[in-house]
Design a protein around this motif. Structure first.
Motif, mmCIF file in Angstrom:
data_model
loop_
_atom_site.group_PDB
_atom_site.id
_atom_site.type_symbol
_atom_site.label_atom_id
_atom_site.label_comp_id
_atom_site.label_asym_id
_atom_site.label_seq_id
_atom_site.Cartn_x
_atom_site.Cartn_y
_atom_site.Cartn_z
ATOM 1 N N LYS A 160 -1.028 -2.072 -11.584
ATOM 2 C CA LYS A 160 -1.148 -1.915 -13.128
ATOM 3 C C LYS A 160 -1.439 -0.442 -13.372
ATOM 4 O O LYS A 160 -0.923 -0.040 -14.459
ATOM 5 C CB LYS A 160 -2.060 -3.074 -13.679
ATOM 6 C CG LYS A 160 -2.103 -3.054 -14.942
ATOM 7 C CD LYS A 160 -3.066 -4.139 -15.573
ATOM 8 C CE LYS A 160 -3.246 -4.678 -16.954
ATOM 9 N NZ LYS A 160 -3.755 -5.563 -17.575
ATOM 10 N N ARG A 167 -9.313 -11.980 -3.809
ATOM 11 C CA ARG A 167 -9.877 -10.487 -3.806
ATOM 12 C C ARG A 167 -8.798 -9.363 -3.583
ATOM 13 O O ARG A 167 -8.574 -8.505 -4.541
ATOM 14 C CB ARG A 167 -10.898 -10.243 -3.084
ATOM 15 C CG ARG A 167 -11.836 -8.840 -3.322
ATOM 16 C CD ARG A 167 -12.997 -8.763 -2.353
ATOM 17 N NE ARG A 167 -12.775 -8.557 -1.087
ATOM 18 C CZ ARG A 167 -13.048 -9.660 -0.206
ATOM 19 N NH1 ARG A 167 -13.900 -10.639 -0.202
ATOM 20 N NH2 ARG A 167 -12.874 -9.507 1.214
ATOM 21 N N LYS A 168 -8.109 -9.473 -2.543
ATOM 22 C CA LYS A 168 -7.002 -8.466 -2.343
ATOM 23 C C LYS A 168 -5.951 -8.303 -3.301
ATOM 24 O O LYS A 168 -5.653 -7.340 -3.749
ATOM 25 C CB LYS A 168 -6.402 -8.927 -0.825
ATOM 26 C CG LYS A 168 -7.443 -8.259 0.183
ATOM 27 C CD LYS A 168 -6.490 -8.015 1.675
ATOM 28 C CE LYS A 168 -7.268 -7.347 2.692
ATOM 29 N NZ LYS A 168 -7.816 -6.107 2.539
ATOM 30 N N GLN A 185 2.519 -11.660 -1.918
ATOM 31 C CA GLN A 185 1.840 -12.931 -2.476
ATOM 32 C C GLN A 185 1.954 -14.075 -1.879
ATOM 33 O O GLN A 185 0.844 -14.591 -1.459
ATOM 34 C CB GLN A 185 1.927 -12.835 -4.054
ATOM 35 C CG GLN A 185 0.843 -13.413 -4.729
ATOM 36 C CD GLN A 185 1.180 -13.295 -6.425
ATOM 37 O OE1 GLN A 185 2.211 -12.771 -6.750
ATOM 38 N NE2 GLN A 185 0.058 -13.709 -6.964
ATOM 39 N N GLU A 209 0.723 -1.155 -0.093
ATOM 40 C CA GLU A 209 -0.080 -0.124 0.183
ATOM 41 C C GLU A 209 0.895 1.381 -0.005
ATOM 42 O O GLU A 209 0.659 2.340 -0.697
ATOM 43 C CB GLU A 209 -0.902 0.393 1.268
ATOM 44 C CG GLU A 209 -1.908 -0.829 1.249
ATOM 45 C CD GLU A 209 -3.133 -0.588 0.420
ATOM 46 O OE1 GLU A 209 -3.397 0.559 -0.108
ATOM 47 O OE2 GLU A 209 -3.802 -1.573 -0.268
ATOM 48 N N ALA A 232 -6.251 -9.381 -6.360
ATOM 49 C CA ALA A 232 -6.779 -8.829 -7.527
ATOM 50 C C ALA A 232 -6.732 -7.317 -7.530
ATOM 51 O O ALA A 232 -6.350 -6.624 -8.680
ATOM 52 C CB ALA A 232 -8.018 -9.472 -8.034
ATOM 53 N N ARG A 233 -6.984 -6.956 -6.539
ATOM 54 C CA ARG A 233 -7.393 -5.270 -6.454
ATOM 55 C C ARG A 233 -5.910 -4.746 -6.187
ATOM 56 O O ARG A 233 -6.008 -3.579 -6.852
ATOM 57 C CB ARG A 233 -8.201 -5.044 -5.214
ATOM 58 C CG ARG A 233 -9.577 -5.529 -5.499
ATOM 59 C CD ARG A 233 -10.591 -5.122 -4.274
ATOM 60 N NE ARG A 233 -11.861 -5.496 -4.375
ATOM 61 C CZ ARG A 233 -12.795 -5.087 -3.561
ATOM 62 N NH1 ARG A 233 -12.548 -4.960 -2.267
ATOM 63 N NH2 ARG A 233 -14.093 -5.618 -3.734
ATOM 64 N N LEU A 234 -4.939 -5.381 -5.789
ATOM 65 C CA LEU A 234 -3.514 -4.808 -5.577
ATOM 66 C C LEU A 234 -3.005 -4.902 -6.756
ATOM 67 O O LEU A 234 -2.258 -3.821 -7.359
ATOM 68 C CB LEU A 234 -2.682 -5.603 -4.599
ATOM 69 C CG LEU A 234 -3.153 -5.230 -3.127
ATOM 70 C CD1 LEU A 234 -2.256 -6.057 -2.130
ATOM 71 C CD2 LEU A 234 -2.754 -3.835 -2.689
ATOM 72 N N THR A 235 -3.198 -5.942 -7.754
ATOM 73 C CA THR A 235 -2.597 -6.078 -9.010
ATOM 74 C C THR A 235 -3.159 -4.918 -10.052
ATOM 75 O O THR A 235 -2.546 -4.157 -10.538
ATOM 76 C CB THR A 235 -3.047 -7.410 -9.538
ATOM 77 O OG1 THR A 235 -2.351 -8.312 -8.805
ATOM 78 C CG2 THR A 235 -2.321 -7.425 -11.010
ATOM 79 N N ALA A 236 -4.526 -4.679 -9.696
ATOM 80 C CA ALA A 236 -4.985 -3.614 -10.742
ATOM 81 C C ALA A 236 -4.331 -2.224 -10.298
ATOM 82 O O ALA A 236 -4.282 -1.425 -11.227
ATOM 83 C CB ALA A 236 -6.625 -3.761 -10.505
ATOM 84 N N ARG A 237 -4.336 -2.174 -9.030
ATOM 85 C CA ARG A 237 -3.819 -0.934 -8.709
ATOM 86 C C ARG A 237 -2.348 -0.580 -8.906
ATOM 87 O O ARG A 237 -2.088 0.681 -9.485
ATOM 88 C CB ARG A 237 -4.124 -0.594 -7.015
ATOM 89 C CG ARG A 237 -5.469 -0.263 -6.747
ATOM 90 C CD ARG A 237 -5.481 -0.352 -5.308
ATOM 91 N NE ARG A 237 -4.722 0.718 -4.443
ATOM 92 C CZ ARG A 237 -4.644 0.913 -3.442
ATOM 93 N NH1 ARG A 237 -4.773 0.010 -2.389
ATOM 94 N NH2 ARG A 237 -3.888 1.877 -3.062
#
Length: 93
Positions: free
Chosen positions: A84, A74-75, A55, A36, A77-82
Motif C-alpha cells: 500500500k 502478521r506477515k 496469501q 519481497e 498485514a505487514r506485506l499489505t502495508a508495504r
C-alpha cells in the motif's frame, strides 16, 4: 533404534511428515521471496499479483501447522502495508 513395530511406524510417519512440512515451508518462503522482490523492485502491480498468489499458500501453511496462524496474519498485514505504501509513494515521487 526403535524396538517395537509401533515405534518403527512412528519413525516412518515422522520422516514423511517432516519431508512434507519442509517442502511446504520452502514453497511458502519462495512465494514470500517473490513478493519481497517485487516490493524492492518498486512494481506495485507485480507485488499485488505476487501477494495474491502468496496469501493462500501462507494460510494453507498455517492450517497445516507449518507456521503459526498469528505469524501468518502478521506477515500478511505487514506485506499489505508495504504494498500500500508502495502505491502511495509512486505518485508523490
Amino acid at each position: 533404534m526403535a524396538n517395537t513395530a509401533s515405534a518403527r511406524k512412528r519413525i516412518r510417519q515422522t520422516e514423511k511428515r517432516t519431508a512434507r512440512n519442509r517442502a511446504r515451508r520452502s514453497r511458502t518462503r519462495t512465494f514470500l521471496r517473490k513478493v519481497e522482490e517485487a516490493i524492492v523492485g518498486g512494481d506495485k502491480s507485480q507485488a499485488d499479483a505476487a501477494f495474491r498468489a502468496a496469501q493462500p499458500e501462507l494460510h494453507r501453511a498455517a492450517t497445516k501447522g507449518v507456521f503459526h496462524r498469528n505469524m501468518v496474519a502478521r506477515k500478511l498485514a505487514r506485506l499489505t502495508a508495504r504494498i500500500k505504501a508502495l502505491g502511495a509513494a509512486t505518485p508523490a515521487a
